[in-house]
Enzyme design. Structure first.
Site, PDB file in Angstrom:
ATOM      1  N   ARG A  88       4.562  11.222  -2.366  1.00  0.00           N
ATOM      2  CA  ARG A  88       4.231  11.214  -1.001  1.00  0.00           C
ATOM      3  C   ARG A  88       5.506  11.509   0.101  1.00  0.00           C
ATOM      4  NH1 ARG A  88       3.593   5.814   2.590  1.00  0.00           N
ATOM      5  NH2 ARG A  88       5.011   4.400   1.329  1.00  0.00           N
TER       6      ARG A  88
ATOM      7  N   GLU B   7      12.901  -9.086   1.420  1.00  0.00           N
ATOM      8  CA  GLU B   7      12.294  -7.818   1.941  1.00  0.00           C
ATOM      9  C   GLU B   7      12.900  -6.697   1.883  1.00  0.00           C
ATOM     10  OE1 GLU B   7      11.419  -8.355   6.192  1.00  0.00           O
ATOM     11  OE2 GLU B   7      10.137  -6.467   6.342  1.00  0.00           O
TER      12      GLU B   7
ATOM     13  N   ALA C 154       3.082  -0.876   4.897  1.00  0.00           N
ATOM     14  CA  ALA C 154       2.720  -0.869   6.054  1.00  0.00           C
ATOM     15  C   ALA C 154       2.230  -2.039   6.596  1.00  0.00           C
ATOM     16  CB  ALA C 154       1.644   0.199   6.631  1.00  0.00           C
TER      17      ALA C 154
ATOM     18  N   TYR D 129      10.635   9.545   1.871  1.00  0.00           N
ATOM     19  CA  TYR D 129      10.728   8.446   0.753  1.00  0.00           C
ATOM     20  C   TYR D 129      11.388   8.945  -0.533  1.00  0.00           C
ATOM     21  CZ  TYR D 129       7.523   6.072   3.817  1.00  0.00           C
ATOM     22  OH  TYR D 129       6.794   5.502   4.791  1.00  0.00           O
TER      23      TYR D 129
ATOM     24  N   ASN E 188       8.316  -5.538  -1.147  1.00  0.00           N
ATOM     25  CA  ASN E 188       8.187  -4.338  -0.130  1.00  0.00           C
ATOM     26  C   ASN E 188       6.802  -4.198   0.399  1.00  0.00           C
ATOM     27  OD1 ASN E 188       7.876  -1.830   1.441  1.00  0.00           O
ATOM     28  ND2 ASN E 188       9.145  -0.589  -0.282  1.00  0.00           N
TER      29      ASN E 188
ATOM     30  N   ARG F  20      12.996   4.943  12.415  1.00  0.00           N
ATOM     31  CA  ARG F  20      11.520   5.711  12.400  1.00  0.00           C
ATOM     32  C   ARG F  20      10.745   5.387  13.517  1.00  0.00           C
ATOM     33  NH1 ARG F  20       8.821   5.284   6.334  1.00  0.00           N
ATOM     34  NH2 ARG F  20       8.004   7.229   7.602  1.00  0.00           N
TER      35      ARG F  20
ATOM     36  N   HIS G  19      12.517  -2.164   2.131  1.00  0.00           N
ATOM     37  CA  HIS G  19      12.018  -1.115   2.554  1.00  0.00           C
ATOM     38  C   HIS G  19      12.834   0.225   1.939  1.00  0.00           C
ATOM     39  CE1 HIS G  19       9.360  -3.114   5.230  1.00  0.00           C
ATOM     40  NE2 HIS G  19      10.378  -3.948   5.699  1.00  0.00           N
ATOM     41  N   ILE G  20      12.233   1.274   1.480  1.00  0.00           N
ATOM     42  CA  ILE G  20      12.871   2.479   0.943  1.00  0.00           C
ATOM     43  C   ILE G  20      13.649   2.954   2.237  1.00  0.00           C
ATOM     44  CG2 ILE G  20      12.657   4.490  -0.225  1.00  0.00           C
ATOM     45  CD1 ILE G  20      11.656   2.777  -1.819  1.00  0.00           C
TER      46      ILE G  20
ATOM     47  N   PRO H 212       0.894  -1.295   0.076  1.00  0.00           N
ATOM     48  CA  PRO H 212       0.032   0.034  -0.107  1.00  0.00           C
ATOM     49  C   PRO H 212       0.844   1.058  -0.024  1.00  0.00           C
ATOM     50  CG  PRO H 212      -0.096  -1.093   2.170  1.00  0.00           C
ATOM     51  CD  PRO H 212       0.457  -2.048   1.149  1.00  0.00           C
ATOM     52  N   ASN H 213       0.294   2.162  -0.748  1.00  0.00           N
ATOM     53  CA  ASN H 213       0.911   3.502  -0.827  1.00  0.00           C
ATOM     54  C   ASN H 213       2.091   3.790  -1.716  1.00  0.00           C
ATOM     55  OD1 ASN H 213      -1.118   4.684   0.965  1.00  0.00           O
ATOM     56  ND2 ASN H 213      -0.222   3.738   2.571  1.00  0.00           N
TER      57      ASN H 213
HETATM   58  C1  DHK Z   1       6.929   1.914   3.337  1.00  0.00           C
HETATM   59  C2  DHK Z   1       5.956   2.137   3.936  1.00  0.00           C
HETATM   60  O1  DHK Z   1       4.647   2.613   3.030  1.00  0.00           O
HETATM   61  C3  DHK Z   1       5.583   2.148   5.367  1.00  0.00           C
HETATM   62  O2  DHK Z   1       4.512   1.922   5.654  1.00  0.00           O
HETATM   63  C4  DHK Z   1       6.845   1.163   5.974  1.00  0.00           C
HETATM   64  C5  DHK Z   1       8.203   1.435   3.976  1.00  0.00           C
HETATM   65  C6  DHK Z   1       8.128   1.527   5.531  1.00  0.00           C
HETATM   66  C7  DHK Z   1       9.464   1.770   3.033  1.00  0.00           C
HETATM   67  O3  DHK Z   1      10.287   2.166   3.585  1.00  0.00           O
HETATM   68  O4  DHK Z   1       9.566   1.396   2.140  1.00  0.00           O
HETATM   69  O5  DHK Z   1       7.057   1.398   7.467  1.00  0.00           O
END
Ligand code: DHK
Length: 144
Positions: free
Chosen positions: A18, A98, A77, A23, A74, A107, A100-101, A10-11
């Site tokens: 965003r 796995e 959340a 990010y 990735n 965090r 994460h950006i 998501p997102n």
């Molecule tokens: C991306 C998200 O959307 C967050 O909810 C994670 C992750 C971190 C990222 O760092 O790619 O907590």
């Protein structure tokens, strides 16, 4: 030539738009281009996809059981909340990375635990979209 599934939660469709101070400015299309170039260089193809829906991610993980040699994910959340995604990944036989950006450990405390990490072979975080490229190379090497 084998397939690597690269799945985004998501997102992540909003990557580059965003919270760029967190990010960064790279987009998910930039990440896809990076992955496909990196995979092609080592003789692999990619299925690259993003969904905001947990069940869609789970369906793609199930599909990877029959069509992909490795998964890069990735989960966004869902990393911190989804036992269902963790269980789906546990049913996959090949290497799992796995990604994460951001560095989730630097965090908010609710981001420090990922349900996915326990079933991943490798975890890459805090490298921006470069982490996707590292993950493609690492899962390909692990699959040899
Ligand atoms: C991306 C998200 O959307 C967050 O909810 C994670 C992750 C971190 C990222 O760092 O790619 O907590």
């Amino acid at each position: 030539m084998a397939l690597i599934s690269i799945l985004n939660g998501p997102n992540l469709n909003l990557l580059g738009q965003r919270e760029p101070e967190i990010y960064g400015h790279d987009t998910l299309d930039d990440a896809k281009r990076l992955c496909s170039g990196r995979a092609a260089a080592i003789g692999h193809e990619i299925f690259f996809a993003q969904s905001n829906a947990e069940h869609v991610l789970i369906d793609w993980i199930h599909e990877a059981r029959v069509r992909s040699v490795a998964i890069v994910i990735n989960p966004g959340a869902y990393s911190h909340t989804s036992i269902a995604i963790r269980d789906a990944l546990a049913a996959f036989d090949g290497p799992i990375a796995e990604v994460h950006i951001t560095n989730i450990h630097a965090r908010e405390s609710f981001r420090h635990h990922s349900h996915v990490s326990a079933v991943a072979d490798m975890v890459i975080c805090g490298c921006g979209i470069a982490g996707y490229g590292f993950a493609v190379e690492a899962v390909a090497a692990a699959n040899r």
